[in-house]
Design a protein around this motif. Structure first.
Motif, PDB file in Angstrom:
ATOM      1  N   TRP A   1       0.816  -1.214   0.000  1.00  0.00           N
ATOM      2  CA  TRP A   1       0.000   0.000   0.000  1.00  0.00           C
ATOM      3  C   TRP A   1       0.851   1.267   0.000  1.00  0.00           C
ATOM      4  O   TRP A   1       0.545   2.242  -0.656  1.00  0.00           O
ATOM      5  N   HIS A   2       1.961   1.263   0.735  1.00  0.00           N
ATOM      6  CA  HIS A   2       2.789   2.459   0.850  1.00  0.00           C
ATOM      7  C   HIS A   2       3.875   2.539  -0.228  1.00  0.00           C
ATOM      8  O   HIS A   2       4.659   3.478  -0.234  1.00  0.00           O
ATOM      9  N   GLN A   3       3.919   1.582  -1.113  1.00  0.00           N
ATOM     10  CA  GLN A   3       4.882   1.588  -2.209  1.00  0.00           C
ATOM     11  C   GLN A   3       4.325   2.397  -3.381  1.00  0.00           C
ATOM     12  O   GLN A   3       3.113   2.551  -3.506  1.00  0.00           O
ATOM     13  N   PRO A   4       5.193   2.901  -4.259  1.00  0.00           N
ATOM     14  CA  PRO A   4       4.689   3.612  -5.439  1.00  0.00           C
ATOM     15  C   PRO A   4       3.995   2.647  -6.405  1.00  0.00           C
ATOM     16  O   PRO A   4       4.279   1.449  -6.412  1.00  0.00           O
TER      17      PRO A   4
END
Length: 118
Positions: free
Chosen positions: A81-84
């Protein structure tokens, strides 16, 4: 028209001011994101905490004769979720008549979006 919009989105991106959700947008709207907020209201929805509802958008274009609106749904793929975002995937199609006197309903579009997300 959808092919041209896909190419433009890939090469240059799509300005937020062209999104039909933007107030006083200049020009004809070409896309909307996100879409599918009604999907969770379906009785057979296949998303939960272990398989979350994906972020989805749509490109759309009117047919040459002006009678049908075609849609291409797309979702983002991320490793976490927090990855590009590492990929944007065209995942479904839909259409609706421009004439509101037909039997088509918003539920038909929600079903198309659900299928695309799944």
């Amino acid at each position: 028209m959808l092919r041209a919009q896909i190419k433009r989105a890939f090469e240059k991106g799509i300005p937020a001011t062209r999104n039909n959700g933007a107030p006083n947008a200049d020009g004809y709207p070409t896309h909307r994101c996100p879409v599918g907020d009604r999907v969770n209201e379906l009785t057979d929805v296949k998303f939960d905490s272990s398989r979350p509802l994906p972020w989805a958008g749509e490109l759309y274009a009117e047919s040459d004769d002006g009678r049908t609106m075609y849609r291409l749904y797309f979702i983002e793929r991320r490793a976490d979720w927090h990855q590009p975002t590492d990929r944007i995937i065209g995942c479904g199609i839909g259409s609706k008549p421009v004439d509101e006197s037909t039997a088509w309903s918003n539920a038909d579009q929600t079903r198309d979006i659900h299928v695309a997300m799944d």
